[in-house]
Motif scaffolding. Sequence first.
Motif, short mmCIF file in Angstrom:
data_model
loop_
_atom_site.label_atom_id
_atom_site.label_comp_id
_atom_site.label_asym_id
_atom_site.label_seq_id
_atom_site.Cartn_x
_atom_site.Cartn_y
_atom_site.Cartn_z
N VAL A 18 1.91 19.46 -22.05
CA VAL A 18 1.05 20.62 -21.96
C VAL A 18 -0.11 20.33 -21.03
CG1 VAL A 18 1.65 21.43 -24.25
CG2 VAL A 18 -0.26 19.85 -23.98
N GLY A 19 -0.70 21.39 -20.45
CA GLY A 19 -1.84 21.23 -19.59
C GLY A 19 -1.51 20.95 -18.15
N TRP A 20 -0.25 20.98 -17.81
CA TRP A 20 0.15 20.66 -16.44
C TRP A 20 -0.29 21.71 -15.44
CZ3 TRP A 20 4.46 17.53 -14.19
CH2 TRP A 20 4.49 16.26 -14.77
N ALA A 21 -0.40 22.94 -15.86
CA ALA A 21 -0.73 24.02 -14.93
C ALA A 21 -2.08 23.77 -14.25
CB ALA A 21 -0.75 25.36 -15.65
N SER A 22 -2.99 23.07 -14.96
CA SER A 22 -4.31 22.81 -14.40
C SER A 22 -4.49 21.35 -14.00
CB SER A 22 -5.39 23.19 -15.42
OG SER A 22 -5.24 22.45 -16.61
N ALA A 23 -3.44 20.54 -14.14
CA ALA A 23 -3.56 19.11 -13.86
C ALA A 23 -3.40 18.82 -12.37
CB ALA A 23 -2.52 18.32 -14.65
N SER A 24 -4.10 17.81 -11.89
CA SER A 24 -3.98 17.38 -10.50
C SER A 24 -2.74 16.54 -10.33
CB SER A 24 -5.22 16.57 -10.10
OG SER A 24 -5.22 15.32 -10.79
N GLY A 25 -2.42 16.21 -9.08
CA GLY A 25 -1.28 15.36 -8.80
C GLY A 25 -1.42 14.00 -9.47
N LEU A 26 -2.61 13.41 -9.40
CA LEU A 26 -2.82 12.11 -10.03
C LEU A 26 -2.68 12.19 -11.55
CD1 LEU A 26 -5.76 10.50 -8.00
CD2 LEU A 26 -3.38 9.73 -8.12
N ASP A 27 -3.16 13.28 -12.15
CA ASP A 27 -3.01 13.45 -13.59
C ASP A 27 -1.53 13.45 -13.97
OD1 ASP A 27 -5.74 13.65 -14.02
OD2 ASP A 27 -5.76 15.84 -13.86
N ARG A 28 -0.72 14.14 -13.18
CA ARG A 28 0.70 14.24 -13.48
C ARG A 28 1.42 12.91 -13.25
NH1 ARG A 28 1.48 20.33 -10.85
NH2 ARG A 28 -0.25 21.22 -12.05
N ALA A 128 -2.05 2.09 -2.64
CA ALA A 128 -3.30 2.82 -2.85
C ALA A 128 -2.93 4.28 -3.03
CB ALA A 128 -4.23 2.64 -1.65
N VAL A 129 -3.17 4.82 -4.22
CA VAL A 129 -2.72 6.16 -4.57
C VAL A 129 -3.91 7.11 -4.61
CG1 VAL A 129 -1.41 7.53 -6.22
CG2 VAL A 129 -0.89 5.11 -5.94
N THR A 130 -3.79 8.25 -3.89
CA THR A 130 -4.87 9.23 -3.83
C THR A 130 -4.31 10.63 -3.98
OG1 THR A 130 -4.71 9.37 -1.41
CG2 THR A 130 -6.27 7.76 -2.32
N GLU A 131 -5.21 11.58 -4.22
CA GLU A 131 -4.80 12.98 -4.28
C GLU A 131 -4.32 13.43 -2.90
OE1 GLU A 131 -4.44 14.89 -6.74
OE2 GLU A 131 -5.71 14.18 -8.37
N GLY A 132 -3.25 14.22 -2.88
CA GLY A 132 -2.73 14.74 -1.62
C GLY A 132 -3.00 16.21 -1.41
N GLY A 133 -3.67 16.86 -2.38
CA GLY A 133 -3.98 18.27 -2.26
C GLY A 133 -2.82 19.18 -2.63
N GLU A 139 1.47 20.31 -6.12
CA GLU A 139 0.34 19.38 -6.13
C GLU A 139 0.86 18.03 -5.67
OE1 GLU A 139 -2.82 19.75 -6.74
OE2 GLU A 139 -2.82 21.85 -7.42
N TRP A 140 0.22 17.46 -4.63
CA TRP A 140 0.74 16.26 -4.00
C TRP A 140 -0.10 15.03 -4.31
CZ3 TRP A 140 5.25 16.05 -1.12
CH2 TRP A 140 5.83 17.29 -0.80
N VAL A 141 0.59 13.88 -4.32
CA VAL A 141 -0.03 12.57 -4.40
C VAL A 141 0.41 11.77 -3.17
CG1 VAL A 141 -0.06 10.38 -5.64
CG2 VAL A 141 -0.16 12.52 -6.91
N MET A 142 -0.54 11.07 -2.56
CA MET A 142 -0.24 10.22 -1.40
C MET A 142 -0.38 8.76 -1.80
SD MET A 142 0.44 9.64 1.84
CE MET A 142 0.14 11.12 2.82
#
Length: 207
Positions: A18-28, A128-133, A139-142
């Motif tokens: 639950v909560g994925w709709a508002s989660a960032s790529g890193l959260d997921r 090195a893992v960062t948000e990808g926007g 939602e992307w992770v780089m």
Amino acid sequence: MMKRWKPWVGVMLWMGSVGWASASGLDRLHAFLRDTRRGEALFEQRTLKGKGDTEGAVSRGVFLFSRPGKFRWEYRSPYPQTLVADGQTLWIWDPDLQQVTRKKMSQSLGSTPAALLAGDDALEKGYAVTEGGESEGLEWVMAKPKSAESGFEWVKMGFTDRALARMELQDSFGHTLSIVFTQFERDPKFTPDTFRFTPPPGADVIQ
């Protein structure tokens, strides 16, 4: 193997909390690494020769994993090939060449995304893992390797609100790999020999 780009990759992420709709790529990503212990899905893989090139060959198959460190990445078409990791050894079986390559898992974590994501902390240890926007509804992770020996320039993972929908990787030669995952099953039942491999009689084994 020059008939196709060497498929030492094969990766996927899945999550369903639950909560994925508002989660960032890193959260997921973190939720996957923390909560998903076993999984199975179909994949479709496309390759590009370089920036701006049209789509190349398409491969299809199935991916299974069991944490920590066990996975099976099986190409079924157009050319059969199987990668099996038992937690200690990575086996790569090419029936067309009647050839088996054997590697220690400790030597494969930096260059095999499937091994990275089947482990517990190998991804963030080696990359090195960062948000990808947000792009294309995902939602992307780089992830960029910390070592030049990884074989990849970068790895991108794009999530829907329920699962990882796509993965893209670029190697040091400018080849780009795109993978789409479907029909994910979480916590499937595996047989004892799912992540075991014995070289077929007559096959050449390369250490």
